[in-house]
Scaffold this motif. Sequence first.
Motif, PDB file in Angstrom:
ATOM      1  N   UNK A   1     -22.711  34.612  18.464  1.00 44.75           N
ATOM      2  CA  UNK A   1     -23.685  34.729  19.546  1.00 44.75           C
ATOM      3  C   UNK A   1     -23.577  33.567  20.527  1.00 44.75           C
ATOM      4  N   UNK A   2     -23.052  32.443  20.091  1.00 50.59           N
ATOM      5  CA  UNK A   2     -22.926  31.292  20.977  1.00 50.59           C
ATOM      6  C   UNK A   2     -21.645  31.329  21.795  1.00 50.59           C
ATOM      7  N   UNK A   3     -20.835  32.337  21.586  1.00 54.64           N
ATOM      8  CA  UNK A   3     -19.540  32.401  22.274  1.00 54.64           C
ATOM      9  C   UNK A   3     -19.695  32.314  23.790  1.00 54.64           C
ATOM     10  N   UNK A   4     -20.595  33.096  24.384  1.00 55.10           N
ATOM     11  CA  UNK A   4     -20.766  33.091  25.845  1.00 55.10           C
ATOM     12  C   UNK A   4     -21.207  31.711  26.326  1.00 55.10           C
ATOM     13  N   UNK A   5     -22.125  31.080  25.598  1.00 56.37           N
ATOM     14  CA  UNK A   5     -22.578  29.744  25.986  1.00 56.37           C
ATOM     15  C   UNK A   5     -21.450  28.730  25.855  1.00 56.37           C
ATOM     16  N   UNK A   6     -20.671  28.854  24.798  1.00 63.95           N
ATOM     17  CA  UNK A   6     -19.550  27.935  24.578  1.00 63.95           C
ATOM     18  C   UNK A   6     -18.511  28.090  25.684  1.00 63.95           C
ATOM     19  N   UNK A   7     -18.204  29.315  26.041  1.00 63.83           N
ATOM     20  CA  UNK A   7     -17.238  29.567  27.114  1.00 63.83           C
ATOM     21  C   UNK A   7     -17.750  28.978  28.431  1.00 63.83           C
ATOM     22  N   UNK A   8     -19.037  29.159  28.693  1.00 65.42           N
ATOM     23  CA  UNK A   8     -19.621  28.631  29.918  1.00 65.42           C
ATOM     24  C   UNK A   8     -19.514  27.108  29.935  1.00 65.42           C
ATOM     25  N   UNK A   9     -19.864  26.464  28.842  1.00 63.08           N
ATOM     26  CA  UNK A   9     -19.803  25.002  28.760  1.00 63.08           C
ATOM     27  C   UNK A   9     -18.363  24.511  28.870  1.00 63.08           C
ATOM     28  N   UNK A  10     -17.435  25.208  28.234  1.00 59.16           N
ATOM     29  CA  UNK A  10     -16.034  24.787  28.281  1.00 59.16           C
ATOM     30  C   UNK A  10     -15.474  24.852  29.691  1.00 59.16           C
ATOM     31  N   UNK A  11     -16.104  25.612  30.565  1.00 58.19           N
ATOM     32  CA  UNK A  11     -15.692  25.658  31.958  1.00 58.19           C
ATOM     33  C   UNK A  11     -15.830  24.318  32.648  1.00 58.19           C
ATOM     34  N   UNK A  12     -16.576  23.426  32.029  1.00 56.62           N
ATOM     35  CA  UNK A  12     -16.775  22.094  32.580  1.00 56.62           C
ATOM     36  C   UNK A  12     -15.866  21.081  31.910  1.00 56.62           C
ATOM     37  N   UNK A  13     -14.771  21.566  31.336  1.00 54.25           N
ATOM     38  CA  UNK A  13     -13.838  20.706  30.617  1.00 54.25           C
ATOM     39  C   UNK A  13     -13.267  19.587  31.461  1.00 54.25           C
ATOM     40  N   UNK A  14     -13.295  19.743  32.798  1.00 61.14           N
ATOM     41  CA  UNK A  14     -12.777  18.677  33.636  1.00 61.14           C
ATOM     42  C   UNK A  14     -13.627  17.415  33.516  1.00 61.14           C
TER      43      UNK A  14
END
Length: 119
Positions: free
Chosen positions: A79-92
Amino acid sequence: MTPAPPVPLDTIFAALADPTRRAILTMLLEDDMAVTDVAEPFEMSLAAISKHLAVLAEARLISQEKRGRVKWCKLEPDAMRAATIWIQGFGQFDPMDFDAFERFLDAELGSDTPPPQAS
């Protein structure tokens, strides 16, 4: 059977915003737990814990099932996959630059002024 629609990120982040709910999720990393066992370390009523569990279940971060007379809670990590993907977008910003992240959120979530430009 049609899969359930995804949970909005707002619902997931709202569920994660509370320290009690985050502590519950951490406890459930170990194993499934009965509601009474989840409630044990907290200095609050079983009814209050049940409300926290309902918020987590609504965000689909946990599932609950009745086994006999006991209600069990299970972590649903997918269930946290979407949130994790969103946060990982800020990997820079790795390691995370929380000031830059906060400026981004201010810009995206309601500030009418554009974010400051880096020189």
